[in-house]
Design a protein around this motif. Structure first.
Motif, PDB file in Angstrom:
ATOM      1  N   ALA A  28      33.079 -20.745  16.748  1.00  0.00           N
ATOM      2  CA  ALA A  28      33.897 -21.418  17.756  1.00  0.00           C
ATOM      3  C   ALA A  28      34.606 -20.414  18.647  1.00  0.00           C
ATOM      4  O   ALA A  28      34.691 -20.582  19.867  1.00  0.00           O
ATOM      5  CB  ALA A  28      34.911 -22.337  17.072  1.00  0.00           C
ATOM      6  N   GLY A  31      32.018 -18.893  20.936  1.00  0.00           N
ATOM      7  CA  GLY A  31      31.580 -19.902  21.893  1.00  0.00           C
ATOM      8  C   GLY A  31      32.591 -20.112  23.009  1.00  0.00           C
ATOM      9  O   GLY A  31      32.231 -20.163  24.195  1.00  0.00           O
ATOM     10  N   ARG A  32      33.865 -20.236  22.653  1.00  0.00           N
ATOM     11  CA  ARG A  32      34.905 -20.420  23.671  1.00  0.00           C
ATOM     12  C   ARG A  32      34.978 -19.232  24.618  1.00  0.00           C
ATOM     13  O   ARG A  32      35.223 -19.381  25.816  1.00  0.00           O
ATOM     14  CB  ARG A  32      36.274 -20.628  23.002  1.00  0.00           C
ATOM     15  N   ALA A  35      31.495 -19.190  26.883  1.00  0.00           N
ATOM     16  CA  ALA A  35      31.068 -20.394  27.606  1.00  0.00           C
ATOM     17  C   ALA A  35      31.369 -20.249  29.096  1.00  0.00           C
ATOM     18  O   ALA A  35      32.410 -19.712  29.490  1.00  0.00           O
ATOM     19  CB  ALA A  35      31.773 -21.619  27.047  1.00  0.00           C
ATOM     20  N   ARG A  84      34.989 -27.969  27.892  1.00  0.00           N
ATOM     21  CA  ARG A  84      33.916 -27.299  27.141  1.00  0.00           C
ATOM     22  C   ARG A  84      34.436 -26.628  25.878  1.00  0.00           C
ATOM     23  O   ARG A  84      33.797 -26.689  24.818  1.00  0.00           O
ATOM     24  CB  ARG A  84      33.207 -26.295  28.055  1.00  0.00           C
ATOM     25  N   ILE A  88      33.352 -27.364  21.954  1.00  0.00           N
ATOM     26  CA  ILE A  88      32.932 -26.301  21.025  1.00  0.00           C
ATOM     27  C   ILE A  88      33.737 -26.387  19.731  1.00  0.00           C
ATOM     28  O   ILE A  88      33.175 -26.281  18.627  1.00  0.00           O
ATOM     29  CB  ILE A  88      33.096 -24.920  21.691  1.00  0.00           C
ATOM     30  N   SER A  92      32.017 -27.258  16.088  1.00  0.00           N
ATOM     31  CA  SER A  92      32.092 -26.287  14.992  1.00  0.00           C
ATOM     32  C   SER A  92      32.674 -26.921  13.729  1.00  0.00           C
ATOM     33  O   SER A  92      32.416 -26.460  12.623  1.00  0.00           O
ATOM     34  CB  SER A  92      32.929 -25.076  15.408  1.00  0.00           C
ATOM     35  N   GLY A 119      27.672 -19.138  17.810  1.00  0.00           N
ATOM     36  CA  GLY A 119      28.625 -19.181  18.912  1.00  0.00           C
ATOM     37  C   GLY A 119      27.942 -19.133  20.261  1.00  0.00           C
ATOM     38  O   GLY A 119      28.328 -19.846  21.200  1.00  0.00           O
ATOM     39  N   LEU A 122      26.456 -22.603  20.822  1.00  0.00           N
ATOM     40  CA  LEU A 122      27.490 -23.571  21.185  1.00  0.00           C
ATOM     41  C   LEU A 122      27.925 -23.378  22.637  1.00  0.00           C
ATOM     42  O   LEU A 122      28.157 -24.354  23.356  1.00  0.00           O
ATOM     43  CB  LEU A 122      28.702 -23.431  20.254  1.00  0.00           C
ATOM     44  N   ALA A 123      28.027 -22.126  23.067  1.00  0.00           N
ATOM     45  CA  ALA A 123      28.424 -21.856  24.445  1.00  0.00           C
ATOM     46  C   ALA A 123      27.399 -22.421  25.425  1.00  0.00           C
ATOM     47  O   ALA A 123      27.757 -23.029  26.443  1.00  0.00           O
ATOM     48  CB  ALA A 123      28.591 -20.350  24.658  1.00  0.00           C
ATOM     49  N   SER A 126      27.566 -26.256  25.389  1.00  0.00           N
ATOM     50  CA  SER A 126      28.816 -26.818  25.902  1.00  0.00           C
ATOM     51  C   SER A 126      28.743 -27.116  27.393  1.00  0.00           C
ATOM     52  O   SER A 126      29.532 -27.916  27.905  1.00  0.00           O
ATOM     53  CB  SER A 126      29.979 -25.857  25.636  1.00  0.00           C
TER      54      SER A 126
END
Length: 356
Positions: A28, A31-32, A35, A84, A88, A92, A119, A122-123, A126
């Motif tokens: 997570a 990913g954050r 993204a 987004r 994420i 997660s 990650g 996920l990005a 998102s």
């Protein structure tokens, strides 16, 4: 739903074996961080979109319940409108919750390496997901099971690209996702059934490389793989028990997405004035050429296979409902035994003969 109510769903149970041995907290965080930002909008525009999406999710509930005949009398829950990064974080948490009611954090070097890889995935996702119903998570506000997520920046981005009427497009998205919420709310056993099969897909003793190669070699020698495409690949790479679980999850996903598409078509014309323009624009956008990197990523995470899943599932539901009506179609939600089999998805009459 990704990139539309009729496109690639993000957290596909077909690929949820990735939930094993992943540091999802690290995923997570990564990913954050990586993204891409959403479209540029003023705070007023975003606040307006969030309010309209929340209202549209409530508005969609009545027509969906009326068409499906499901979830009458149940409380209408509130959707969570997220950006987004919020999606994420939710994804997660949902991934490990697919496998157990009490997921424990994964530790160790392998889990962290997998977390970095997850990650990045996920990005990417998102920026594609418009909405998602997550039956495995608990609503943080009410404590009730199941969460409906709507990703506001992605919805704004797509409605701008399609030049769609924002209020119409937002309701159109909600019709699909609310149908998923109704499916699981009216039939609570579906969550446990999906978790059981996802666990079967992800768990068990891993086959040795020798055993996997033996299956591949046998298929090559015979020249007659039992299945084509993604399903055939999974059949070769998984043990027989894992493949059976994979097939059950695939069939359930096909039914759920096809049913949601059927309902969206049944409800749309009466409640979304510009539904024909939205659908035409969305289909054109979905089939537009993509760059090589996008094509590779789509292939790796099964997005194109997911599109075929929507089409096959909708054709199944359309034919059964046309033949026997929605009330008798709803027998499909009775138990695992009444769900369609893989061979029945493309031949709905077989399901009708067996179940009805």
């Amino acid at each position: 739903m990704a990139e539309t109510t009729r496109d690639e769903s993000i957290v596909t149970a077909e690929t949820s074996a990735l939930t094993v041995g992943v540091d999802w907290e690290l995923a997570a965080s990564i990913g954050r961080r990586v993204a891409r930002p959403g479209p540029r909008v003023t705070r007023y525009t975003m606040d307006q979109a969030r309010a309209e999406l929340a209202a549209a999710a409530v508005r969609a509930e009545g027509p969906v319940r009326e068409v499906t005949g499901l979830a009458d009398g149940l409380r209408v829950p509130t959707a969570r409108i997220v950006d987004r990064a919020g999606w994420i974080d939710a994804a997660s948490r949902s991934m490990p919750a697919m496998l157990t009611d009490d997921p424990q954090p994964e530790t160790g070097l392998g889990a962290k390496i997998a977390g970095v890889q997850a990650g990045g995935l996920l990005a990417f996702l998102s920026g594609a997901i418009l909405g998602q119903y997550d039956p495995f998570s608990t609503d943080p506000d009410t404590g009730e099971p199941g969460v409906l997520l709507l990703v506001a920046p992605n919805i704004i981005a797509v409605e701008r690209q399609l030049r769609a009427v924002p209020s119409d497009f937002r309701l159109w998205v909600c019709l699909h996702e609310v149908t998923h919420r109704v499916q699981f709310s009216a039939n609570p056993w579906l969550t446990g059934y999906m978790r059981e099969n996802v666990s079967g897909l992800a768990g068990g003793d891993e086959d040795s490389v020798t055993e996997v190669l033996a299956r591949v070699t046998e298929a090559a020698r015979s020249g007659k793989p039992r299945e084509k495409g993604m399903v055939g690949v999974m059949q070769l790479l998984q043990s027989p028990e894992q493949f059976e679980a994979f097939e059950r999850v695939l069939v359930l996903g096909t039914l759920l997405e096809g049913h949601a598409d059927h309902v969206m078509d049944a409800v749309g014309p009466a409640h979304v004035p510009t539904v024909e323009q939205i659908r035409a624009g969305f289909d054109a956008r979905r089939s537009a050429p993509r760059n090589p990197l996008q094509r590779l990523i789509r292939a790796l995470i099964g997005m194109d296979a997911k599109i075929a899943q929507y089409v096959r599932g909708k054709a199944f539901v359309d034919e059964v409902v046309e033949t026997v009506g929605m009330e008798r179609f709803n027998t499909v939600w009775t138990s695992p035994d009444t769900l369609p089999k893989m061979s029945e998805i493309d031949e709905p009459s077989k399901w009708i003969d067996r179940v009805l």
